[in-house]
Enzyme design. Structure first.
Site, PDB file in Angstrom:
ATOM      1  CE  LYS A 230      -4.389   1.061   2.267  1.00  0.00           C
ATOM      2  NZ  LYS A 230      -5.091   1.008   3.536  1.00  0.00           N
TER       3      LYS A 230
HETATM    4  O1  G3P Z   1      -8.859   2.030   4.267  1.00  0.00           O
HETATM    5  C1  G3P Z   1      -8.738   3.363   4.628  1.00  0.00           C
HETATM    6  C2  G3P Z   1      -9.553   3.631   5.826  1.00  0.00           C
HETATM    7  O2  G3P Z   1      -9.039   2.902   6.891  1.00  0.00           O
HETATM    8  C3  G3P Z   1      -9.698   5.039   6.230  1.00  0.00           C
HETATM    9  O3  G3P Z   1     -10.858   5.071   6.978  1.00  0.00           O
HETATM   10  O4  G3P Z   1     -12.490   5.951   8.557  1.00  0.00           O
HETATM   11  O5  G3P Z   1     -10.020   6.420   8.854  1.00  0.00           O
HETATM   12  O6  G3P Z   1     -11.301   7.518   7.029  1.00  0.00           O
HETATM   13  P1  G3P Z   1     -11.183   6.309   7.902  1.00  0.00           P
END
Ligand code: G3P
Length: 215
Positions: free
Chosen positions: A83
């Protein structure tokens, strides 16, 4: 649409695997930090128990660091997807890793042109963050529609992996739009199975069954 779990929590991953609907895992440094364990140990365990792709993120920011780290992360298994955060440096790293057959998940994507660049560089997945766009009063799912349109138009193989999903509606819209993958937090995935009418129906069926069997 493939379901990935957006988590580094072993119990959550094991539970989702036991449901038979899990196609892969995505992690990021924040999710790993939340677990409070050594990344090395966690990565090894996750890659061993998950048969599908597991995204592990690099922290280096130069092309050289990304390529080196990405190659090193593959020691955890052939299912490791590297990633990389969307930058100009990561475009070169994507090209190099892809040349060696190492799949890249380009993360932190917030615009269709970033997605176009990632596809041209040879990323296996693009991760547009819908929830974080909603947070700043943009419409995250509009980005998904635009990326799908561009990728379809030019027949890119890069898979659209909808990330930063915060609720079941995000996942439903992703499925309706034909996204390839949704990476979903455990709590949100659990919500998919729930419906108050299902619970009520089970309650009624069991109560009626008792009437017959205990008569
Ligand atoms: O896969 C990316 C994700 O983990 C981000 O999620 O909720 O931190 O914006 P969030």
């Amino acid at each position: 649409m493939k379901f990935f779990i957006d988590s580094a929590n072993i119990d959550e991953i094991k539970t989702a695997l036991s449901w038979g609907v899990l196609d892969g895992v995505t992690t990021n440094p924040s999710l790993v930090a939340k677990e409070g364990k050594k990344p090395d140990q966690m990565y090894a365990q996750i890659c061993e128990i998950v048969p599908g792709p597991v995204s592990l993120e690099v922290v280096g920011l130069s092309t050289k660091e990304m390529v080196e780290e990405g190659k090193a992360l593959r020691k955890y298994g052939d299912n490791v997807v590297v990633k990389l955060p969307m930058t100009t440096a990561s475009l070169g790293a994507t090209k190099e890793l892809a040349k060696d057959g190492i799949p890249v998940n380009m993360t932190l994507c917030f615009s269709p042109l970033q997605a176009l660049l990632a596809a041209k560089a040879g990323a296996a997945y693009i991760s547009p963050f819908v929830g974080r766009l909603d947070d700043i009063s943009a419409v995250g799912m509009d980005l998904i529609a635009q990326i799908i349109q561009i990728y379809d138009q030019y027949e890119f193989d890069t898979e659209v992996l909808v990330a930063s999903i915060r609720n079941p509606i995000h996942a439903l819209e992703a499925a309706l739009m034909g996204a390839d993958v949704a990476t979903i937090p455990f709590k949100v995935m659990e919500q998919f199975a729930k419906h108050p009418l299902t619970d009520k129906g089970i309650e009624t069926f069991l109560a009626d069954w008792k009437k017959v069997t205990h008569a």
